[in-house]
Design a protein around this motif. Structure first.
Motif, PDB file in Angstrom:
ATOM      1  N   VAL A 285       0.729  -1.344   0.068  1.00 55.50           N
ATOM      2  CA  VAL A 285       0.055   0.074   0.048  1.00 55.50           C
ATOM      3  C   VAL A 285       0.814   1.355   0.064  1.00 55.50           C
ATOM      4  N   ALA A 286       2.093   0.998   0.280  1.00 55.36           N
ATOM      5  CA  ALA A 286       2.934   2.212   0.538  1.00 55.36           C
ATOM      6  C   ALA A 286       4.467   2.074   0.270  1.00 55.36           C
ATOM      7  N   SER A 287       5.124   2.952  -0.333  1.00 54.39           N
ATOM      8  CA  SER A 287       6.451   3.008  -0.496  1.00 54.39           C
ATOM      9  C   SER A 287       7.082   4.263   0.170  1.00 54.39           C
ATOM     10  N   ILE A 288       8.210   4.002   0.949  1.00 54.92           N
ATOM     11  CA  ILE A 288       8.692   5.114   1.679  1.00 54.92           C
ATOM     12  C   ILE A 288      10.222   5.089   1.465  1.00 54.92           C
ATOM     13  N   VAL A 289      10.815   6.260   0.901  1.00 54.65           N
ATOM     14  CA  VAL A 289      12.386   6.177   0.566  1.00 54.65           C
ATOM     15  C   VAL A 289      12.685   7.059   1.803  1.00 54.65           C
ATOM     16  N   PHE A 290      14.092   6.541   2.215  1.00 54.92           N
ATOM     17  CA  PHE A 290      14.978   7.294   3.349  1.00 54.92           C
ATOM     18  C   PHE A 290      16.326   7.368   2.553  1.00 54.92           C
ATOM     19  N   ARG A 291      16.971   8.133   3.513  1.00 52.21           N
ATOM     20  CA  ARG A 291      18.380   8.512   3.251  1.00 52.21           C
ATOM     21  C   ARG A 291      19.029   8.356   4.495  1.00 52.21           C
ATOM     22  N   ALA A 292      20.015   7.709   4.820  1.00 55.96           N
ATOM     23  CA  ALA A 292      20.942   7.570   6.224  1.00 55.96           C
ATOM     24  C   ALA A 292      21.637   8.909   6.446  1.00 55.96           C
ATOM     25  N   LYS A 293      21.516   9.481   7.408  1.00 60.21           N
ATOM     26  CA  LYS A 293      22.188  10.793   8.194  1.00 60.21           C
ATOM     27  C   LYS A 293      23.386  10.417   8.364  1.00 60.21           C
ATOM     28  N   THR A 294      24.212  11.531   8.177  1.00 59.67           N
ATOM     29  CA  THR A 294      25.626  11.205   8.697  1.00 59.67           C
ATOM     30  C   THR A 294      25.701  10.926  10.221  1.00 59.67           C
ATOM     31  N   SER A 295      24.864  11.170  10.906  1.00 59.01           N
ATOM     32  CA  SER A 295      24.830  10.899  12.513  1.00 59.01           C
ATOM     33  C   SER A 295      24.608   9.308  12.538  1.00 59.01           C
ATOM     34  N   PHE A 296      24.110   8.699  11.634  1.00 63.19           N
ATOM     35  CA  PHE A 296      23.879   7.379  11.618  1.00 63.19           C
ATOM     36  C   PHE A 296      25.259   6.414  11.418  1.00 63.19           C
ATOM     37  N   ALA A 297      25.741   6.159  12.642  1.00 61.56           N
ATOM     38  CA  ALA A 297      27.201   5.830  12.624  1.00 61.56           C
ATOM     39  C   ALA A 297      27.159   4.091  12.333  1.00 61.56           C
ATOM     40  N   LEU A 298      28.609   3.720  11.957  1.00 60.25           N
ATOM     41  CA  LEU A 298      28.795   2.341  11.805  1.00 60.25           C
ATOM     42  C   LEU A 298      28.515   1.655  12.985  1.00 60.25           C
ATOM     43  N   GLY A 299      27.779   0.592  12.728  1.00 60.47           N
ATOM     44  CA  GLY A 299      27.321  -0.523  13.775  1.00 60.47           C
ATOM     45  C   GLY A 299      26.037  -0.010  14.399  1.00 60.47           C
ATOM     46  N   GLN A 300      25.536   1.109  14.050  1.00 57.90           N
ATOM     47  CA  GLN A 300      24.429   1.430  14.842  1.00 57.90           C
ATOM     48  C   GLN A 300      23.060   0.770  13.751  1.00 57.90           C
ATOM     49  N   THR A 301      21.965   0.867  14.678  1.00 53.57           N
ATOM     50  CA  THR A 301      20.728   0.150  14.135  1.00 53.57           C
ATOM     51  C   THR A 301      19.398   1.236  14.272  1.00 53.57           C
ATOM     52  N   ALA A 302      18.930   1.390  13.153  1.00 55.28           N
ATOM     53  CA  ALA A 302      17.480   2.517  12.883  1.00 55.28           C
ATOM     54  C   ALA A 302      16.436   1.394  12.889  1.00 55.28           C
ATOM     55  N   LEU A 303      15.164   1.998  13.703  1.00 55.20           N
ATOM     56  CA  LEU A 303      13.984   1.062  13.284  1.00 55.20           C
ATOM     57  C   LEU A 303      12.956   1.816  12.483  1.00 55.20           C
ATOM     58  N   VAL A 304      12.250   1.041  11.847  1.00 58.12           N
ATOM     59  CA  VAL A 304      10.962   1.756  11.314  1.00 58.12           C
ATOM     60  C   VAL A 304      10.073   0.806  11.487  1.00 58.12           C
ATOM     61  N   TRP A 305       8.807   1.459  11.960  1.00 58.84           N
ATOM     62  CA  TRP A 305       7.789   0.182  12.125  1.00 58.84           C
ATOM     63  C   TRP A 305       6.351   0.852  12.003  1.00 58.84           C
ATOM     64  N   VAL A 306       5.301  -0.053  11.996  1.00 62.68           N
ATOM     65  CA  VAL A 306       3.998   0.313  11.774  1.00 62.68           C
ATOM     66  C   VAL A 306       3.432  -0.591  13.051  1.00 62.68           C
ATOM     67  N   ASN A 307       2.218   0.226  13.726  1.00 63.14           N
ATOM     68  CA  ASN A 307       1.922  -0.636  15.083  1.00 63.14           C
ATOM     69  C   ASN A 307       0.263  -0.192  15.065  1.00 63.14           C
ATOM     70  N   ASN A 308      -0.423  -1.419  15.562  1.00 66.00           N
ATOM     71  CA  ASN A 308      -1.945  -1.000  15.888  1.00 66.00           C
ATOM     72  C   ASN A 308      -2.525  -0.631  14.581  1.00 66.00           C
ATOM     73  N   SER A 309      -2.339  -1.399  13.732  1.00 67.53           N
ATOM     74  CA  SER A 309      -2.870  -1.149  12.268  1.00 67.53           C
ATOM     75  C   SER A 309      -4.291  -1.752  12.265  1.00 67.53           C
ATOM     76  N   SER A 310      -5.143  -0.979  11.347  1.00 69.43           N
ATOM     77  CA  SER A 310      -6.700  -1.214  11.470  1.00 69.43           C
ATOM     78  C   SER A 310      -7.174  -0.795   9.901  1.00 69.43           C
ATOM     79  N   TYR A 311      -7.828  -1.638   9.125  1.00 73.73           N
ATOM     80  CA  TYR A 311      -8.021  -1.467   7.883  1.00 73.73           C
ATOM     81  C   TYR A 311      -9.735  -1.554   7.978  1.00 73.73           C
ATOM     82  N   SER A 312     -10.400  -0.670   7.012  1.00 72.34           N
ATOM     83  CA  SER A 312     -11.963  -0.644   6.890  1.00 72.34           C
ATOM     84  C   SER A 312     -12.270  -1.099   5.695  1.00 72.34           C
ATOM     85  N   ASN A 313     -13.104  -1.969   5.753  1.00 74.83           N
ATOM     86  CA  ASN A 313     -14.045  -2.442   4.231  1.00 74.83           C
ATOM     87  C   ASN A 313     -15.254  -1.597   3.971  1.00 74.83           C
TER      88      ASN A 313
END
Length: 161
Positions: free
Chosen positions: A101-129
């Motif tokens: 349903v969606a495509s999201i493009v990101f770029r790593a910032k210079t503050s994102f250091a080698l060995g670190q991890t970043a999270l992207v998430w969705v939570n409490n999803s609800s769909y309607s029919n």
């Protein structure tokens, strides 16, 4: 005779194999790379599974803005996308099945250091029919680790001095 028939019918019910039938359940999905390199652009895709006549979906939405820059976002499969603290998609006509349903493009910032991890998430999803809402209360996430791009080392030469 009635008692015998009732007894045989009861015995039949007790000895008959009972199969549980489970309907496929709705789930939000999220996918993206598990590793990136400094400054790299990458895409995270949000989707759904097992929906019937989905006309819209809303999810809590998070990404690590200290390490990632949101470059662009697009609704897929004729869904219109709105991004904020929630990810919201909608369309005029319902769609059924499993799809993105969606495509999201990101770029790593210079503050994102080698060995670190970043999270992207969705939570409490609800769909309607259009008549009811169906929920997936599970947090779905992608964890992205910053790794070194050593490709420049392929051309490195050492000479005797």
């Amino acid at each position: 005779m009635k008692k015998l028939s009732l007894f045989l019918f009861s015995l039949f019910l007790i000895l008959s194999p009972i199969q549980n039938v489970h309907a496929a359940t709705f789930a939000a999905t999220i996918s993206g790379p598990s590793q990136i390199t400094a400054g790299q652009e990458f895409t995270v895709t949000v989707g759904v599974t097992n929906v019937t006549n989905m006309m819209g979906m809303s999810s809590e939405w998070y990404y690590d803005s200290a390490k990632l820059t949101l470059v662009s976002s697009t609704g897929l499969n004729d869904f219109t996308l709105t991004l904020g603290t929630k990810l919201v998609v909608d369309r005029l006509n319902g769609k059924s099945g499993t799809f993105n349903v969606a495509s999201i493009v990101f770029r790593a910032k210079t503050s994102f250091a080698l060995g670190q991890t970043a999270l992207v998430w969705v939570n409490n999803s609800s769909y309607s029919n259009g008549t009811s809402d169906i929920n997936d209360l599970t947090k779905r996430q992608v964890s992205i680790k910053m790794v070194s791009d050593n490709s420049y080392l392929k051309t490195l030469t050492v000479s005797a001095g």
